[in-house]
Design a protein around this motif. Structure first.
Motif: not given
Length: 196
Positions: A134-147
């Motif tokens: 459960l992150g803080r809602g910004g999606g920064y890590y989800d986008r970066w971790l996709a690569h």
């Protein structure tokens, strides 16, 4: 799903707000000992940390031990569009305060590609035993971790380990969830430290 996540974020933040400074420090100490003793940490050459802020674990305390162990350390730098990048830091690197309140490296620190990084310490408000985050809602890590194809780990206080975190298809979990007393997630088996 969004409303459920927001409710869980409120619960997690309320729990953290009630945490005493002594409990925070002793919890950090236990989390850091466990992180530094992980086989995945010992084997990693290049590690992406984050700068803990507020009630998050004070992850900058890890830097001296990791530098002493010869690790290359990166920290994230936020970019427009809720993107981020990894920048290599040295013991004498100057960090800049981001408007959100966390410290981050400047553009004078070398850029590091995801392919060069072995282990990422991923922030989050709460986690579950299967690695859900459960992150803080910004999606920064989800986008970066996709690569990213290396190992992902997270520090989670025992009181914020949930049975299940709601996940959408784009919500990426972590391989290892480290608590003060246990180790969970898809990569926890075989380490000899998995939680009950």
């Amino acid at each position: 799903m969004t409303a459920e996540k927001e409710d869980l974020r409120r619960q997690a933040l309320a729990w953290l707000a009630a945490l005493s400074l002594q409990d925070k420090k002793s919890g950090d100490d236990a989390l850091f000992r466990r992180f530094l003793s992980l086989p995945q940490t010992r084997a990693a050459h290049t590690i992406l940390l984050y700068c803990g802020m507020g009630t998050e674990p004070d992850t900058l305390r890890l830097l001296p031990a990791l530098f002493a162990a010869g690790k290359r350390i990166c920290l994230p730098r936020c970019l427009p569009g809720n993107q981020m990048e990894a920048r290599l830091v040295q013991p004498d690197s100057s960090l800049i305060c981001h408007p959100y309140g966390m410290l981050e490296p400047g553009t004078d620190c070398p850029l590091v590609s995801p392919e060069e990084i072995d282990l990422v310490l991923v922030p989050g408000l709460a986690f579950d035993r299967s690695g859900g985050r459960l992150g803080r809602g910004g999606g920064y890590y989800d986008r970066w971790l996709a690569h990213f194809s290396g190992v992902t780990a997270a520090l989670c206080r025992d009181g914020l380990l949930m049975d299940a975190v709601p996940r959408l298809p784009h919500d990426l979990g972590v391989d290892l969830v480290i608590t003060e007393t246990g180790l969970y997630g898809p990569s926890a088996s075989g380490t000899g430290k998995s939680g009950a």
